[in-house]
Motif scaffolding. Structure first.
Motif, PDB file in Angstrom:
ATOM      1  N   LYS A  55      29.861  -7.510  46.968  1.00  0.00           N
ATOM      2  CA  LYS A  55      29.717  -8.836  47.556  1.00  0.00           C
ATOM      3  C   LYS A  55      30.985  -9.193  48.321  1.00  0.00           C
ATOM      4  O   LYS A  55      32.077  -9.010  47.819  1.00  0.00           O
ATOM      5  N   PRO A  84      32.882 -12.353  49.773  1.00  0.00           N
ATOM      6  CA  PRO A  84      32.847 -13.815  49.846  1.00  0.00           C
ATOM      7  C   PRO A  84      33.004 -14.274  51.289  1.00  0.00           C
ATOM      8  O   PRO A  84      33.585 -13.554  52.108  1.00  0.00           O
ATOM      9  N   ALA A 109      42.778 -15.296  55.576  1.00  0.00           N
ATOM     10  CA  ALA A 109      43.703 -15.879  56.549  1.00  0.00           C
ATOM     11  C   ALA A 109      42.977 -16.960  57.337  1.00  0.00           C
ATOM     12  O   ALA A 109      41.750 -16.988  57.377  1.00  0.00           O
ATOM     13  N   ASP A 140      50.863  -7.638  47.415  1.00  0.00           N
ATOM     14  CA  ASP A 140      51.759  -6.613  47.930  1.00  0.00           C
ATOM     15  C   ASP A 140      53.092  -7.120  48.464  1.00  0.00           C
ATOM     16  O   ASP A 140      53.819  -6.390  49.091  1.00  0.00           O
ATOM     17  N   GLY A 187      48.768  -2.473  48.504  1.00  0.00           N
ATOM     18  CA  GLY A 187      49.490  -3.272  47.521  1.00  0.00           C
ATOM     19  C   GLY A 187      49.325  -2.790  46.103  1.00  0.00           C
ATOM     20  O   GLY A 187      48.462  -3.260  45.389  1.00  0.00           O
ATOM     21  N   ILE A 245      32.754  -9.579  42.209  1.00  0.00           N
ATOM     22  CA  ILE A 245      32.632  -8.852  43.462  1.00  0.00           C
ATOM     23  C   ILE A 245      32.375  -7.367  43.223  1.00  0.00           C
ATOM     24  O   ILE A 245      31.866  -6.659  44.068  1.00  0.00           O
ATOM     25  N   ASP A 253      42.015  -4.015  39.863  1.00  0.00           N
ATOM     26  CA  ASP A 253      42.634  -5.151  40.540  1.00  0.00           C
ATOM     27  C   ASP A 253      41.935  -5.407  41.853  1.00  0.00           C
ATOM     28  O   ASP A 253      41.799  -4.504  42.674  1.00  0.00           O
ATOM     29  N   LYS A 275      38.440 -19.989  57.984  1.00  0.00           N
ATOM     30  CA  LYS A 275      39.078 -18.995  57.129  1.00  0.00           C
ATOM     31  C   LYS A 275      38.281 -17.691  57.176  1.00  0.00           C
ATOM     32  O   LYS A 275      37.068 -17.689  57.174  1.00  0.00           O
ATOM     33  N   VAL A 276      39.012 -16.599  57.240  1.00  0.00           N
ATOM     34  CA  VAL A 276      38.378 -15.291  57.354  1.00  0.00           C
ATOM     35  C   VAL A 276      38.892 -14.368  56.263  1.00  0.00           C
ATOM     36  O   VAL A 276      40.085 -14.396  55.948  1.00  0.00           O
ATOM     37  N   VAL A 277      38.012 -13.573  55.726  1.00  0.00           N
ATOM     38  CA  VAL A 277      38.449 -12.530  54.802  1.00  0.00           C
ATOM     39  C   VAL A 277      39.081 -11.426  55.627  1.00  0.00           C
ATOM     40  O   VAL A 277      38.416 -10.758  56.415  1.00  0.00           O
ATOM     41  N   ARG A 278      40.375 -11.270  55.484  1.00  0.00           N
ATOM     42  CA  ARG A 278      41.065 -10.262  56.274  1.00  0.00           C
ATOM     43  C   ARG A 278      40.861  -8.880  55.697  1.00  0.00           C
ATOM     44  O   ARG A 278      40.765  -7.895  56.419  1.00  0.00           O
ATOM     45  N   ARG A 279      40.845  -8.823  54.383  1.00  0.00           N
ATOM     46  CA  ARG A 279      40.525  -7.556  53.752  1.00  0.00           C
ATOM     47  C   ARG A 279      40.464  -7.745  52.243  1.00  0.00           C
ATOM     48  O   ARG A 279      40.931  -8.746  51.712  1.00  0.00           O
ATOM     49  N   ILE A 280      39.854  -6.797  51.594  1.00  0.00           N
ATOM     50  CA  ILE A 280      39.739  -6.851  50.151  1.00  0.00           C
ATOM     51  C   ILE A 280      40.439  -5.630  49.577  1.00  0.00           C
ATOM     52  O   ILE A 280      40.053  -4.502  49.850  1.00  0.00           O
ATOM     53  N   ASP A 281      41.481  -5.895  48.832  1.00  0.00           N
ATOM     54  CA  ASP A 281      42.226  -4.792  48.235  1.00  0.00           C
ATOM     55  C   ASP A 281      41.680  -4.505  46.852  1.00  0.00           C
ATOM     56  O   ASP A 281      41.595  -5.400  46.019  1.00  0.00           O
ATOM     57  N   VAL A 282      41.317  -3.269  46.619  1.00  0.00           N
ATOM     58  CA  VAL A 282      40.817  -2.868  45.311  1.00  0.00           C
ATOM     59  C   VAL A 282      41.638  -1.687  44.816  1.00  0.00           C
ATOM     60  O   VAL A 282      41.785  -0.692  45.525  1.00  0.00           O
ATOM     61  N   ILE A 299      32.620  -2.453  45.706  1.00  0.00           N
ATOM     62  CA  ILE A 299      32.408  -3.861  46.010  1.00  0.00           C
ATOM     63  C   ILE A 299      30.966  -4.089  46.423  1.00  0.00           C
ATOM     64  O   ILE A 299      30.416  -3.337  47.211  1.00  0.00           O
ATOM     65  N   VAL A 333      41.962  -8.109  45.113  1.00  0.00           N
ATOM     66  CA  VAL A 333      42.548  -9.241  45.810  1.00  0.00           C
ATOM     67  C   VAL A 333      41.826  -9.427  47.143  1.00  0.00           C
ATOM     68  O   VAL A 333      41.889  -8.554  48.012  1.00  0.00           O
TER      69      VAL A 333
END
Lengths: 136, 136
Positions: free
Chosen positions: A115, A117, B135, B79, A77, B112, B129, A123-130, A113, B131
């Motif tokens: 940390k 969260p 989910a 995205d 993204g 983070i 950035d 709820k699950v962190v699907r991914r972290i976009d950096v 990164i 994000v």
DNA sequence: GTGATTGCAAATCTTTTGCACTAAA
DNA sequence: TTTAGTGCAAAAGATTTGCAATCAC
């Protein structure tokens, strides 16, 4: 100089539950041979045309989505109006050069990164976009 | 219950080098009163219409870009195919709930990122950035 | 006044869709 | 043969542009 690259592409598609059609095989060659790449639909379509692979733009879109769905690609993204797809599906971050529109992977050892969260309630962190945006 | 909110909006626009027109003032009220917000052009346009602020969609787009250019807003790159603008222009990261399309700021204390890459050759990190996509 | 801003409609650009045709199994 | 995949052209969305009318200074 990999051994039997063509048939390995075919078996990769098969394993992902996708029929190895001429178009998917051709696009796979463009995508997965010669290192990690970041592509857009239009860009991949141009490459295909240059290399005289006959494929329609709609099929390029379909293929990018299909490949993403089965995990062969990952969407990146960048905030512009185009969608980028990344052939590197491992966890990694991006470097974006604003002046040249170039996108690079950040070496995983340079992880930025520290940390992750966590959430309750399913709820699950699907991914972290950096995306590190660089100018100059 | 801020004192003289209207004239502070006007002076904020003036300081940014933007003429305080009826439309910009109205959109500023929607954007900058009552906490940080994430908006899309269409969303802001609807809000304006609901509150009977007469403004065209083109002007909403112009205004979002003008405000971003002068630093009153910041663009957030989710995205998807829509552009989000954030009234919080301080350094912070985002939480994106994929199922509901909701976007939240991450508390700056929960930072983070632990490392900021640096560059030579006049290249500067303009911003990073982040994000976190959730989910479930 | 005059230069910036607005609004409308048309244009653009990326992506998706419907559906008849083709190819893989 | 049967179903998945393809290609075209049209549609859909979001955003932008051109330009005449309007507004702020």
């Amino acid at each position: 100089m990999k051994a039997r690259p063509y048939s390995s592409i075919i078996s990769r598609l098969r394993k992902s539950g996708l029929r190895p059609t001429r178009q998917r095989i051709g696009l796979s060659e463009l995508l997965f041979e010669g290192g990690n790449k970041h592509v857009t639909a239009e860009g991949l379509f141009s490459q295909a045309t240059e290399r005289s692979l006959k494929v329609s733009l709609a099929t390029v879109y379909n293929t990018l989505h299909d490949f993403t769905r089965v995990g062969l690609l990952r969407e990146v993204g960048i905030d512009s109006s185009v969608r980028y797809f990344d052939t590197n599906v491992t966890e990694h971050q991006h470097l974006y050069f604003e002046d040249s529109d170039k996108l690079l992977d950040i070496d995983p050892d340079e992880n930025i990164i520290c940390k992750r969260p966590s959430f309750s309630g399913g709820k699950v962190v699907r991914r972290i976009d950096v995306v590190v945006r660089v100018a100059g």
